[in-house]
Scaffold this active site. Structure first.
Site, PDB file in Angstrom:
ATOM      1  N   PHE A  90     -21.652  47.814 -33.690  1.00  0.00           N
ATOM      2  CA  PHE A  90     -22.452  47.014 -34.622  1.00  0.00           C
ATOM      3  C   PHE A  90     -23.833  47.597 -34.877  1.00  0.00           C
ATOM      4  O   PHE A  90     -24.588  47.073 -35.666  1.00  0.00           O
ATOM      5  CB  PHE A  90     -22.612  45.578 -34.100  1.00  0.00           C
TER       6      PHE A  90
ATOM      7  N   CYS B 141      -2.239  -2.562  -3.074  1.00  0.00           N
ATOM      8  CA  CYS B 141      -2.860  -2.157  -4.336  1.00  0.00           C
ATOM      9  C   CYS B 141      -1.828  -1.719  -5.362  1.00  0.00           C
ATOM     10  O   CYS B 141      -2.166  -1.337  -6.459  1.00  0.00           O
ATOM     11  CB  CYS B 141      -3.857  -1.043  -4.069  1.00  0.00           C
TER      12      CYS B 141
ATOM     13  N   GLY C 276     -26.747  55.034 -27.049  1.00  0.00           N
ATOM     14  CA  GLY C 276     -25.497  55.350 -27.725  1.00  0.00           C
ATOM     15  C   GLY C 276     -25.399  54.535 -28.995  1.00  0.00           C
ATOM     16  O   GLY C 276     -26.301  53.755 -29.330  1.00  0.00           O
TER      17      GLY C 276
ATOM     18  N   HIS D 103       0.850  -1.197   0.000  1.00  0.00           N
ATOM     19  CA  HIS D 103       0.000   0.000   0.000  1.00  0.00           C
ATOM     20  C   HIS D 103       0.880   1.238   0.000  1.00  0.00           C
ATOM     21  O   HIS D 103       1.624   1.457   0.959  1.00  0.00           O
ATOM     22  CB  HIS D 103      -0.892   0.022   1.254  1.00  0.00           C
TER      23      HIS D 103
ATOM     24  N   ASP E  23     -11.343  41.620 -26.594  1.00  0.00           N
ATOM     25  CA  ASP E  23     -11.453  43.063 -26.802  1.00  0.00           C
ATOM     26  C   ASP E  23     -11.647  43.768 -25.468  1.00  0.00           C
ATOM     27  O   ASP E  23     -12.520  44.616 -25.321  1.00  0.00           O
ATOM     28  CB  ASP E  23     -12.624  43.348 -27.755  1.00  0.00           C
TER      29      ASP E  23
ATOM     30  N   CYS F  56      -6.285   2.909  -1.701  1.00  0.00           N
ATOM     31  CA  CYS F  56      -7.222   2.121  -2.497  1.00  0.00           C
ATOM     32  C   CYS F  56      -8.601   2.039  -1.861  1.00  0.00           C
ATOM     33  O   CYS F  56      -9.529   1.491  -2.441  1.00  0.00           O
ATOM     34  CB  CYS F  56      -6.672   0.711  -2.714  1.00  0.00           C
TER      35      CYS F  56
HETATM   36  P1  ADP Z   1     -20.393  48.417 -28.820  1.00  0.00           P
HETATM   37  O1  ADP Z   1     -19.620  47.606 -27.861  1.00  0.00           O
HETATM   38  O2  ADP Z   1     -21.273  47.680 -29.713  1.00  0.00           O
HETATM   39  O3  ADP Z   1     -19.540  49.399 -29.525  1.00  0.00           O
HETATM   40  P2  ADP Z   1     -21.199  49.834 -26.609  1.00  0.00           P
HETATM   41  O4  ADP Z   1     -21.215  48.754 -25.641  1.00  0.00           O
HETATM   42  O5  ADP Z   1     -20.053  50.788 -26.613  1.00  0.00           O
HETATM   43  O6  ADP Z   1     -21.411  49.265 -27.999  1.00  0.00           O
HETATM   44  O7  ADP Z   1     -22.529  50.645 -26.422  1.00  0.00           O
HETATM   45  C1  ADP Z   1     -22.684  52.007 -26.770  1.00  0.00           C
HETATM   46  C2  ADP Z   1     -23.167  52.778 -25.560  1.00  0.00           C
HETATM   47  O8  ADP Z   1     -24.390  52.240 -25.074  1.00  0.00           O
HETATM   48  C3  ADP Z   1     -22.200  52.700 -24.413  1.00  0.00           C
HETATM   49  O9  ADP Z   1     -21.285  53.739 -24.440  1.00  0.00           O
HETATM   50  C4  ADP Z   1     -23.093  52.788 -23.180  1.00  0.00           C
HETATM   51  O10 ADP Z   1     -23.255  54.117 -22.807  1.00  0.00           O
HETATM   52  C5  ADP Z   1     -24.409  52.226 -23.669  1.00  0.00           C
HETATM   53  N1  ADP Z   1     -24.596  50.853 -23.159  1.00  0.00           N
HETATM   54  C6  ADP Z   1     -24.208  49.720 -23.752  1.00  0.00           C
HETATM   55  N2  ADP Z   1     -24.556  48.654 -23.019  1.00  0.00           N
HETATM   56  C7  ADP Z   1     -25.168  49.105 -21.930  1.00  0.00           C
HETATM   57  C8  ADP Z   1     -25.751  48.501 -20.779  1.00  0.00           C
HETATM   58  N3  ADP Z   1     -25.750  47.183 -20.635  1.00  0.00           N
HETATM   59  N4  ADP Z   1     -26.281  49.273 -19.831  1.00  0.00           N
HETATM   60  C9  ADP Z   1     -26.270  50.613 -19.982  1.00  0.00           C
HETATM   61  N5  ADP Z   1     -25.740  51.243 -21.020  1.00  0.00           N
HETATM   62  C10 ADP Z   1     -25.203  50.527 -22.001  1.00  0.00           C
END
Ligand code: ADP
Length: 617
Positions: A374, A142, A370, A120, A481, A132
């Site tokens: 995308f 073992c 904002g 062992h 990112d 074991c």
């Molecule tokens: P992307 O990453 O697509 O470029 P962002 O995340 O920078 O977009 O979004 C643009 C803006 O929208 C940000 O600067 C923020 O002020 C606002 N925002 C994005 N996601 C959120 C969230 N979950 N809650 C509050 N504000 C948000």
């Protein structure tokens, strides 16, 4: 003829439990091994030693190191065992060297006894053998017993009943990187490429190992490398016992770019990655088709694995993980794993999708927050929760990838990650529904509140991000990112990481390619800039830049320099300068994140630990 003394010295012994109730205690004894017996006595200053025990060598059946992780409550921490009749005597040596000397000498003297075939390797404790689990103290050993420690007498091959029962996952195997010739009596030689079983790894520089002939001895750790057992059976992408034809059939049925699996190759012990692609072939290859890549091994720095190009990894899971993010020589990156067992019954798929698909009926769209990479970001409500709705232009991503990535992103859950509630595919443009964070993007927040932060606020922000990143790291998920612009601030001023995995769902080359104008060059390490080689360690570099942004209260890194100037200065070894508000200790962490080689950078787990200890001060 008088017996000749072979070895003597002070050791500890664990006293035999004669009565069940007697406590287990450790006694210092003076041991003498001679050609007839092993004796031990109590030595008291100024008095005659009293012999406390004597074991005739002919009664000894086994002498071996005890491999255990139980804490040893006496001064000497290196246990070995002497099994005689049906007794176990545990002896503790002050160091590994001394232990090995005793074990060797005792083995040498007892090798002609009729010995145990098994033993062992661990202690008996809590009513069972720790090695074991057998609950009978006299249960057969073992592990296979090697009665000799020298190459002069090879052990008999084990009979089927005495095969070691220690499973390979319990044994640590190492491979010799170089040849090594023994210097001292307690060493054994190493032969490059050969495997050795680790018996004791408690010493930092010298491990005790057993070679294929049963010889036990110490070897320098610098000369060996651990053979990480590729325990791949637990992975979804591994299909055991599947033929090439079956694999092709399954992958063709799946009909998705990057559908893949790992299977056993026809050659024993070798694995193959099979991957489906619709990419046009060069010389009249079938399209779509399945390509097969053998996982190759190299021995340059320990065993390492690679696929098409020489991107080396110490385990197969690491290799697969890497190629899930990087094609790196493959026809496509490994996007969707296909497993025979999970099956692709339409019903399971349907149920899964129900959970992550948000019905547009449940969504209320509000004001614009904002404009993102995308598309527009709106505030809104979903099932009573305030949410951020990120719209995604249809042309900016592939439908199929989008669903797969969103599913992965939804599985990730951590208090310091911005929660993805679901996606709405039935709406055009497609929307991602996120938890709403009142104080918006971290970069804007830092700039807006510039001059008002205390040291603990700044450190707290870094700590929040490191928590989220340590979680992503442990989930094998690469952010790709990480930057202050991709973090958000909650009502309670917690920082949460957002946009994880988004780069994987965009088709926008300006964003992905290091030559693209949207590529976050100033947050990227050299290996990403040069070879697009993403990893958790490339996230670590970005985290260093994020810490710099925090301590600079939202300044842009390398503000007045072009991308090419930044590359040149990084290549020259220059790094971002210490921000005025940044203490030396934190700057040291940043610099650690910006080490040229990814392997020299700390992990997020370590960064989290370091930041937490700074926060406690
Ligand atoms: P992307 O990453 O697509 O470029 P962002 O995340 O920078 O977009 O979004 C643009 C803006 O929208 C940000 O600067 C923020 O002020 C606002 N925002 C994005 N996601 C959120 C969230 N979950 N809650 C509050 N504000 C948000």
């Amino acid at each position: 003829m008088y017996p000749r003394v072979i070895l003597k010295g002070t050791l500890f012994k664990k006293s035999q439990q004669k009565r069940r109730t007697s406590p287990c205690n450790y006694k210092e004894r003076y041991f003498v091994l001679n050609t007839q017996d092993l004796t031990y006595s109590e030595r008291r200053p100024g008095k005659k030693p009293i012999q406390k025990g004597c074991i005739e060598l002919c009664r000894i059946k086994c002498v071996e190191i005890v491999r255990s992780d139980v804490p040893i409550p006496c001064e000497f921490k290196y246990p070995f065992q002497v099994v005689y009749d049906s007794y176990y005597l545990y002896i503790f040596a002050p160091d590994n060297d001394s232990r090995l000397k005793w074990v060797r000498a005792l083995k040498e003297e007892t090798k002609h006894n009729s010995l145990s075939l098994t033993y062992h390797p661990d202690f008996w404790g809590d009513g069972r053998w720790r090695c074991c689990g057998q609950a009978e103290k006299l249960a057969p050993g073992c592990s296979e017993y090697y009665p000799t420690g020298t190459a002069s007498k090879k052990p008999l091959p084990p009979t089927p009943e005495t095969q070691p029962r220690l499973s390979s996952s319990e044994q640590k195997i190492v491979v010799a990187l170089k040849n090594f010739s023994s210097v001292e009596e307690t060493d054994i030689p190493l032969h490059k490429g050969e495997e050795y079983v680790v018996i004791d790894s408690s010493e930092p520089n010298w491990w005790t190992v057993r070679d294929k002939d049963g010889n036990v001895g110490m070897v320098p750790c610098m000369y060996i490398t651990e053979k990480l057992l590729n325990n791949i059976e637990k992975y979804e992408w591994y299909n055991k016992d599947i033929t090439r034809t079956e694999a092709e059939e399954l992958l063709m049925n799946e009909n998705k770019e990057g559908a893949f699996m790992v299977r056993d190759s026809r050659q024993a012990g070798v694995y193959t990655v099979s991957v489906f692609t619709k990419a046009p072939g060069s010389n009249g290859e079938k399209n779509p088709r399945v390509k097969h890549y053998k996982i190759r091994e190299t021995m340059s720095e320990g065993i390492q694995f690679y696929l098409a190009e020489k991107y080396l990894f110490s385990t197969i899971p690491e290799l697969i993980n890497y190629h899930q993010y990087n094609a790196a020589g493959l026809i496509t990156r490994l996007r969707h794993c296909v497993s025979r067992d999970t099956g692709n019954s339409p019903r399971t798929k349907e149920i899964a999708s129900e959970k992550w698909e948000v019905d547009p009926e449940d969504l209320t769209f509000g004001e614009e927050l904002g404009c993102g990479q995308f598309g527009v970001v709106l505030e809104g409500y979903w099932r009573g929760n305030k949410v951020a709705i990120k719209t995604v232009r249809k042309d900016s991503m592939s439908d199929e990838d989008f669903k797969e990535e969103a599913k992965i992103m939804m599985k990730l859950a951590h208090p310091k990650l911005v929660k993805l509630y679901g996606v709405c595919m039935q709406h055009s443009p497609i929307c991602l529904i996120f938890e709403f964070l009142e104080n918006g993007c971290l970069m804007d927040f830092l700039r807006a509140k510039k001059g008002s932060f205390k040291q603990e606020d700044l450190l707290g922000m870094c700590l929040d991000v490191s928590e989220a990143m340590a979680y992503l790291e442990s989930s094998n998920f690469i952010h790709r990112d990480l930057a202050a612009r991709n973090c958000l601030v909650s009502e309670k001023y917690e920082v949460k990481v957002s946009d994880f995995g988004m780069t994987r769902i965009v088709l926008d080359d300006l964003y992905i390619s290091s030559e693209g104008s949207k590529f976050a060059m100033k947050w990227s390490p050299p290996e990403v800039i040069n070879y697009t080689r993403f990893s958790s360690k490339s996230d670590v570099w970005s985290f260093g830049v994020l810490m710099w942004e925090v301590y600079s209260e939202g300044r842009l890194p390398y503000e007045y320099r072009s991308n090419s100037e930044v590359i040149a200065s990084l290549n020259a070894g220059d790094r971002l300068l210490q921000p005025r508000l940044c203490p030396e200790t934190v700057y040291q962490l940043m610099q650690w994140c910006w080490k040229e080689k990814p392997e020299d950078r700390p992990s997020f787990a370590l960064l989290l630990h370091q930041l937490a200890s700074l926060a406690d001060l």
